[in-house]
Each structure stands twice: as C-alpha cells, then as structure tokens.
Design a protein around this motif. Structure first.
Motif, short mmCIF file in Angstrom:
data_model
loop_
_atom_site.label_atom_id
_atom_site.label_comp_id
_atom_site.label_asym_id
_atom_site.label_seq_id
_atom_site.Cartn_x
_atom_site.Cartn_y
_atom_site.Cartn_z
N PRO A 257 0.82 -1.22 0.00
CA PRO A 257 0.00 0.00 0.00
C PRO A 257 0.85 1.26 0.00
CG PRO A 257 0.11 -0.91 2.21
CD PRO A 257 0.82 -1.88 1.31
N SER A 258 0.29 2.32 -0.56
CA SER A 258 0.97 3.62 -0.56
C SER A 258 0.79 4.31 0.78
CB SER A 258 0.39 4.51 -1.66
OG SER A 258 -0.97 4.84 -1.37
N TYR A 259 1.61 5.33 1.01
CA TYR A 259 1.49 6.11 2.24
C TYR A 259 0.12 6.76 2.33
CZ TYR A 259 1.91 10.21 5.25
OH TYR A 259 1.69 11.17 6.19
N ARG A 260 -0.35 7.32 1.21
CA ARG A 260 -1.62 8.04 1.22
C ARG A 260 -2.78 7.10 1.55
NH1 ARG A 260 -2.36 11.93 -3.87
NH2 ARG A 260 -4.20 12.43 -2.63
N LEU A 261 -2.73 5.89 1.03
CA LEU A 261 -3.79 4.93 1.33
C LEU A 261 -3.78 4.56 2.81
CD1 LEU A 261 -6.06 3.04 0.46
CD2 LEU A 261 -4.33 1.34 -0.16
N GLN A 262 -2.60 4.27 3.35
CA GLN A 262 -2.51 3.91 4.76
C GLN A 262 -2.97 5.06 5.65
OE1 GLN A 262 1.24 1.52 5.80
NE2 GLN A 262 1.77 2.41 3.82
N LEU A 263 -2.56 6.28 5.29
CA LEU A 263 -2.96 7.44 6.08
C LEU A 263 -4.46 7.66 6.01
CD1 LEU A 263 -2.07 9.87 7.80
CD2 LEU A 263 -1.84 11.18 5.67
N GLY A 264 -5.03 7.53 4.80
CA GLY A 264 -6.46 7.72 4.64
C GLY A 264 -7.28 6.74 5.45
N VAL A 265 -6.86 5.48 5.45
CA VAL A 265 -7.59 4.45 6.21
C VAL A 265 -7.42 4.70 7.71
CG1 VAL A 265 -7.73 2.00 6.74
CG2 VAL A 265 -7.47 2.74 4.38
N ALA A 266 -6.21 5.10 8.12
CA ALA A 266 -5.99 5.38 9.54
C ALA A 266 -6.87 6.54 10.01
CB ALA A 266 -4.52 5.70 9.79
N ILE A 267 -7.00 7.57 9.19
CA ILE A 267 -7.88 8.69 9.53
C ILE A 267 -9.33 8.21 9.60
CG2 ILE A 267 -8.82 10.89 8.69
CD1 ILE A 267 -6.03 11.51 7.58
N ALA A 268 -9.71 7.33 8.67
CA ALA A 268 -11.07 6.78 8.71
C ALA A 268 -11.33 6.01 9.99
CB ALA A 268 -11.29 5.88 7.49
N ALA B 184 1.61 7.28 13.37
CA ALA B 184 2.63 6.23 13.26
C ALA B 184 2.79 5.70 11.85
CB ALA B 184 2.27 5.06 14.19
N VAL B 185 1.90 6.10 10.92
CA VAL B 185 2.01 5.64 9.54
C VAL B 185 3.38 6.03 8.99
CG1 VAL B 185 1.09 5.82 7.20
CG2 VAL B 185 -0.48 5.78 9.16
N PRO B 186 4.19 5.07 8.55
CA PRO B 186 5.56 5.39 8.11
C PRO B 186 5.58 6.24 6.84
CG PRO B 186 5.27 3.03 8.53
CD PRO B 186 3.91 3.64 8.50
N ARG B 187 6.51 7.18 6.83
CA ARG B 187 6.71 8.00 5.63
C ARG B 187 8.19 8.34 5.52
NH1 ARG B 187 3.78 13.75 4.01
NH2 ARG B 187 4.61 13.87 1.88
#
Length: 311
Positions: free
Chosen positions: A18-29, A162-165
C-alpha cells in the motif's frame, strides 16, 4: 484452523504494497469512525433506545433484526440496531488498517501493534456492549463502554501519526504531556459519572448513579479547569523549544474551550438531548487534539535529536 489461517495469510500477501496516502487515509477513517460510534452510542442513550434490542448478539430472541413487539417501539429498535450495524463498519475499517500495516512490512513494529489493536479493540467493544445490554444498562457498564471508546480514539490517533513516511521520525508521545493526559483521563471518567447520575440512561427504567448530579458536575468541571491550566503551562514550555507544534496546540486549546462552553450550556439548560450528543463528540475531538499534540511534541523532539551537533 491452521490451514485456513495460512490461506488467509497467503491472500493478504498477494495484496500490493500500500501507498502512504492509502494507509494514512484508512488510519484517519479509523479515527473518524471510532469517534462517530461513540456519538451514535450517545444518540441511542438520549433517545431511550438502549434496550430497543433487549438481547445480544441477537436483537430479539430468535431474530438478529428488529421485529414488531408491543413493548418496544419500532423507532427505538432501529436506532439501537443501527448502532450495532455501524459497529460492523467500524470493524471493517479497523481490519483494513491492520491489513495495510501488515502488507507495509514496517520496520517500526509500534505501527503494526497499533494497527492490530484496532480490530481487537472493536471486538472487545462489541463484547462490552453486549454485556451492557444484558445487564440492562447499569450506569457503570455504560461508563466502561464509553471509556473504552475514548481509549480507542486515542490509539487510533496515535496510529495516524505512526504511519511510516520515508525516514521521518514518528511521534511516540512526550513525558511533558503525561500530566495533561492524566487530567484528561480524569475529565473523561468524571464525565461518565455525571452521565450515570443524569437523566439519560438509555432506558426509562434503568437505575441511575445515586449521587447528586450537581456535585459530580462540579467535580467534572474542576478536572476540566485543571486540564486547561496544565495546557497553559505546556504553552509556556513550548515557547522555549525548537520548532514547537503551535498549530496543534492552538487547535487543542480551541477545542477544549468549545467543549467547556457546550458543557456549561448543557448544564444550564437541563441537559438537552442534542447537546449531550455534541458533548460526546466534543470529548472525542479533545482526545484527538490532545493525542495529536502528544505526537507533535515527540516528533519535534526527535527532529532536534537527529540534528548534528555543532562543535
């Protein structure tokens, strides 16, 4: 059982990284849904729909969905059942966050641990909710149910940070904010006690916490004022640090003041249903803002620590 787990692991392994943006978006959700489930729970409570489905995991004995019943209003049934359905949405998003974290193969195992905590926490919350229903909404079971949501919102906010970037340091919290975090816990615990003694028990027949609401409200307010005072002291400390997260700090102050104002209006106007729900949503917002500052301060400290020392 082992073969099924192996098949599931094999399927997850075939999912593209997964991309960073996808992981971040799901984490925000995850944060959003965890906060909203607390608010929908408040709606269940203020509408007296807590026992609209009088058993668990079924809505009625022999039926997973609402049915016509002379003792239970249809609207109350569907409000409670809707909250249960939304729990399923929360769970699916939590599982998605874990799958994405697992596929990322993070070097920071803390990210993976936080991601695992999301679906596990939803399952635990569902069980707590079931126990609450089976005990006919005793005030302390409702309090535990809400406090579990506050923990999940805090952990979900940490997950976002904590989502890695790349090589950017992640926020792990700061010892400086232990005191405000502890005071916030006191605000939340006393808030559930006020709720337990208040008029909205989730069902008209539910026994209430036998302590004067005014007394508990004053204790709750005292914790809030002390929490706000500790944030002022944090502000003075931030003035002497490098790259302080001022934006997060200002947002937190604004959210806390707004939440305090809602609480006062709620107290003065006889605890109207709409303000109760908004107050719960405001509590979730305070948790998110506090956890964000917690991570922001730690990230700033990490950045400073990584800077080369001048000789």
């Amino acid at each position: 059982m082992k073969s099924r787990l192996a098949q599931l692991k094999s399927r997850i392994d075939r999912i593209p990284a997964p991309s960073y943006r996808l992981q971040l978006g799901v984490a925000i959700a995850v944060v959003v849904t965890q906060a909203l489930i607390a608010m929908t729970g408040a709606i269940v409570r203020v509408t007296g729909s807590g026992l609209g489905c009088p058993t668990w995991p079924e809505c009625f004995p022999g039926s997973m969905v609402p049915v016509e019943h002379p003792e239970f209003a249809t609207l109350n049934q569907w409000i409670e059942y809707g909250n249960r359905l939304f729990t399923g949405v929360v769970g699916l998003i939590a599982v998605a966050a874990f799958v994405l974290a697992y596929r990322h193969r993070p070097t920071d195992k803390r990210y993976l641990r936080l991601a695992i905590a999301m679906p596990v926490g939803v399952a635990v919350q569902a069980v707590i909710g079931g126990i609450t229903v089976r005990l006919d909404l005793l005030w302390w079971t409702v309090a535990i149910h809400l406090l579990a949501s506050t923990v999940m919102v805090w952990l979900a906010t940490l997950l976002v940070h904590a989502v890695p970037r790349d090589d950017r340091p992640r926020g792990h919290g700061s010892k400086l904010l232990y005191v405000p975090a502890g005071l916030l816990a006191g605000v939340l615990v006393t808030g559930t006690m006020v709720t337990g003694a208040g008029p909205h028990g989730g069902d008209p027949e539910t026994p209430r916490f036998d302590v004067p609401v005014e007394t508990l409200a004053h204790v709750h307010a005292a914790f809030l004022y002390t929490f706000l005072g500790s944030l002022v002291l944090v502000g003075f400390w931030l003035r002497g640090t490098t790259n302080p997260p001022w934006r997060r700090y200002r947002i937190l102050l604004a959210v806390v003041v707004a939440q305090g104002a809602i609480g006062l209006v709620q107290f003065w106007t006889g605890v109207p249903e709409m303000l109760v729900s908004l107050h719960v949503l405001g509590a979730m917002s305070v948790i998110v803002a506090t956890a964000s500052l917690w991570c922001g301060v730690r990230t700033t400290e990490s950045l400073v620590a990584k800077q080369p020392q001048r000789t």
